[in-house]
Enzyme design. Structure first.
Site, PDB file in Angstrom:
ATOM      1  N   LYS A  71      36.908  34.470  33.507  1.00  0.00           N
ATOM      2  CA  LYS A  71      35.716  34.993  34.187  1.00  0.00           C
ATOM      3  C   LYS A  71      34.913  35.839  33.212  1.00  0.00           C
ATOM      4  O   LYS A  71      35.493  36.616  32.430  1.00  0.00           O
ATOM      5  CB  LYS A  71      36.163  35.830  35.392  1.00  0.00           C
ATOM      6  CG  LYS A  71      35.032  36.393  36.236  1.00  0.00           C
ATOM      7  CD  LYS A  71      35.604  37.101  37.456  1.00  0.00           C
ATOM      8  CE  LYS A  71      34.535  37.689  38.363  1.00  0.00           C
ATOM      9  NZ  LYS A  71      35.109  38.323  39.565  1.00  0.00           N
ATOM     10  N   SER A 146      33.584  36.863  44.135  1.00  0.00           N
ATOM     11  CA  SER A 146      32.709  36.689  42.993  1.00  0.00           C
ATOM     12  C   SER A 146      33.255  35.773  41.906  1.00  0.00           C
ATOM     13  O   SER A 146      32.490  35.331  41.048  1.00  0.00           O
ATOM     14  CB  SER A 146      32.409  38.053  42.374  1.00  0.00           C
ATOM     15  OG  SER A 146      33.594  38.626  41.845  1.00  0.00           O
ATOM     16  N   SER A 170      37.706  39.032  45.459  1.00  0.00           N
ATOM     17  CA  SER A 170      36.967  38.065  44.643  1.00  0.00           C
ATOM     18  C   SER A 170      37.763  36.942  44.012  1.00  0.00           C
ATOM     19  O   SER A 170      37.176  36.022  43.461  1.00  0.00           O
ATOM     20  CB  SER A 170      36.229  38.798  43.525  1.00  0.00           C
ATOM     21  OG  SER A 170      35.012  39.260  44.013  1.00  0.00           O
TER      22      SER A 170
END
Ligand code: GLN
Length: 483
Positions: A71, A146, A170
């Protein structure tokens, strides 16, 4: 080669060890899949050039030769880092996050940077300044967030693992909406060194994979103390979460079924049925189910809202155009420069949260909002601890429904915040939880349930989740167009 797309790390490692497959071939295969499918899914912000990998021929180590995605709020040395924000334009990471360093030491090959909500603020992936990742099961829908790119890439069979980050759900929420496994470890289990801070008292790196085994393997590698993070737990890593995966449930295991979550208002009928099916399966496997109410669950979203905004406002103060990334070019003085840089560099959602955070921390309001949220948070933890005297694990929904359409909550940000309802409590109390796929609801959309446990109960969570996974076939289902 096609069967490799959805193969588990375990299977690929066996092939590499038997020399049926070389790491180089497998990396090329994954890169090819990104080239073929990621122009549609948009999960990666960047796939690195193979000539920049230095351990590509390495086969030793628990992840020898296995590529994955990171990420883009987790530092990778000498690579760009954007947090999916314009404000970090041009920033290159000078070091590896501890989790990335440990993965590399274990032989893993970080293949690229995964898209996400800007600074990990969102539950749909839509706040990224660069692109909107699609749900591999239905391109008109969000993958969740997210960690949108991390979950979508794994679900689409582009890589077998990805790192995400959690502040309020997330990893688990996008994992559920994409039909994969997502873990949020105990606070402090994984070092936060090199993870860009959002809500420091909540943030943890978590793992996306297609199977429980793979998740246990990757999390075990990145777990363990770190001198560079004073909040890391003192136990040395790596942790072995794999050898306890027997396919059976611990004799006498008690699972608390949190009824106020399961029957919460707004839960779709189909998802309720899938959760009931999962409960029946766990019971068949030998778990004792104990219905209970956990009022703490109902305060989670509100408390999370205050604390996450407050911490975000202070953490994001450092992005001011002086040291990192973007600097507004046409400022006349320093104050102007701050204002223009932050005004143009941050997107709408991030600016909204900074405003709210500064408000709840401001003189005259801090006691009313921030301090009372912290007090409720302590009560929530006490209530969880009390509950874990009676049961070993908790069974919870991960999301109230399957993936939603893009822009579904454009006019109603509060509705978007309610996506965190079932997940944020684990972050607030600092305890671990894993989301596991448990079937499909209307429109062929995957959903998941969570097993949550007390501090450092990862091994028990994984053992139970693995037994469930072995007794069901949800983890073996993939979107047809990608098979
Ligand atoms: N959806 C939550 C938020 O928007 C969770 C984010 C996260 O865990 N990073 O803040």
């Amino acid at each position: 080669m096609k069967e490799l797309a959805f193969a588990s790390i375990k299977t690929i490692r066996e092939k590499i060890q038997k020399r049926e497959l070389s790491p180089r071939e497998y990396v090329d295969f994954c890169i090819k899949r990104f080239e073929t499918f990621d122009s549609t899914i948009l999960s990666a912000l960047e796939i690195f050039k193979p000539e920049t990998f230095n351990n590509i021929e390495r086969t030793e180590g628990p992840l020898g030769g296995i590529p994955g995605l990171i990420k883009d709020n987790i530092c990778q040395k000498n690579r760009s880092l954007t947090c999916a924000s314009k404000i970090l334009a041009g920033f290159v990471s000078p070091y590896d996050a501890t989790a990335v360093r440990k993965l590399k030491n274990g032989g893993a090959i970080p293949l690229g940077r995964a898209n996400c909500d800007e600074f990990a603020m969102g539950a749909s992936g839509e706040t990224s300044a660069f692109q909107k990742t699609k749900n591999p099961w239905d391109q008109t829908r969000v993958p969740g967030g997210s960690s949108s790119g991390s979950a979508a890439a794994v679900a689409a069979g582009l890589v077998p693992w990805a790192l995400g980050s959690e502040t309020g759900g997330s990893v688990r929420q996008p994992a559920a909406l994409c039909g994969i496994v997502g873990s949020k470890p105990t606070y402090g289990l994984v070092s936060r060194y090199g993870l860009v801070a959002y809500g420091s008292s909540l943030d943890q790196i978590g793992v996306c994979t297609r199977t429980v085994h793979d998740n246990a393997l990757v999390l075990g590698i990145i777990a363990g103390m770190d001198d560079k993070d004073s909040t890391a737990l003192p136990q040395k890593g790596p942790h072995d979460y794999v050898s306890g995966l027997t396919g059976t449930i611990r004799p006498g295991l008690k699972i608390g079924v949190v009824t106020n979550a399961l029957y919460a208002e707004g839960m779709g009928n189909e998802i309720k049925n899938r959760l009931q099916d999962a409960l029946r399966k766990l019971e068949e496997l030998g778990a004792e189910l104990i219905e209970l109410t956990l009022p703490a669950m109902d305060y989670g979203a509100a408390v999370y809202f205050m604390i996450s905004r407050a911490e975000a406002a202070s953490n994001l103060a450092r992005f001011d155009g002086v040291r990192y990334g973007y600097r507004a070019p046409d400022a006349e003085n320093l104050r102007d420069m701050y204002e223009l840089t932050r005004g143009k560099g941050f997107g709408r959602e991030v600016r909204r949260r900074i405003l709210l955070g500064n408000y709840v921390l401001s003189a005259g309001h801090a006691d009313q909002y921030y301090a009372s949220a912290c007090a409720v948070r302590r009560l929530m933890r006490a209530q969880f601890l009390e509950t874990f005297k009676k049961v070993d694990l908790l069974f919870l929904p991960t999301s109230p429904a399957g993936a939603f359409k893009f822009d579904a909550f454009a006019d109603n940000p509060l509705q978007m915040d309610l996506q965190d309802y079932f997940t944020a409590p684990s972050n607030l109390v600092g305890m671990p939880a894993v989301s596991v796929p448990c079937g499909f609801v209307e429109n062929n959309l995957p959903v998941g349930f969570q097993l949550a446990g007390p501090d450092c109960s990862e091994a028990l969570i994984f053992q139970t989740a693995y037994a469930y996974e072995q007794a069901t076939e949800w983890h073996a289902k993939h979107p047809d167009w990608l098979v």
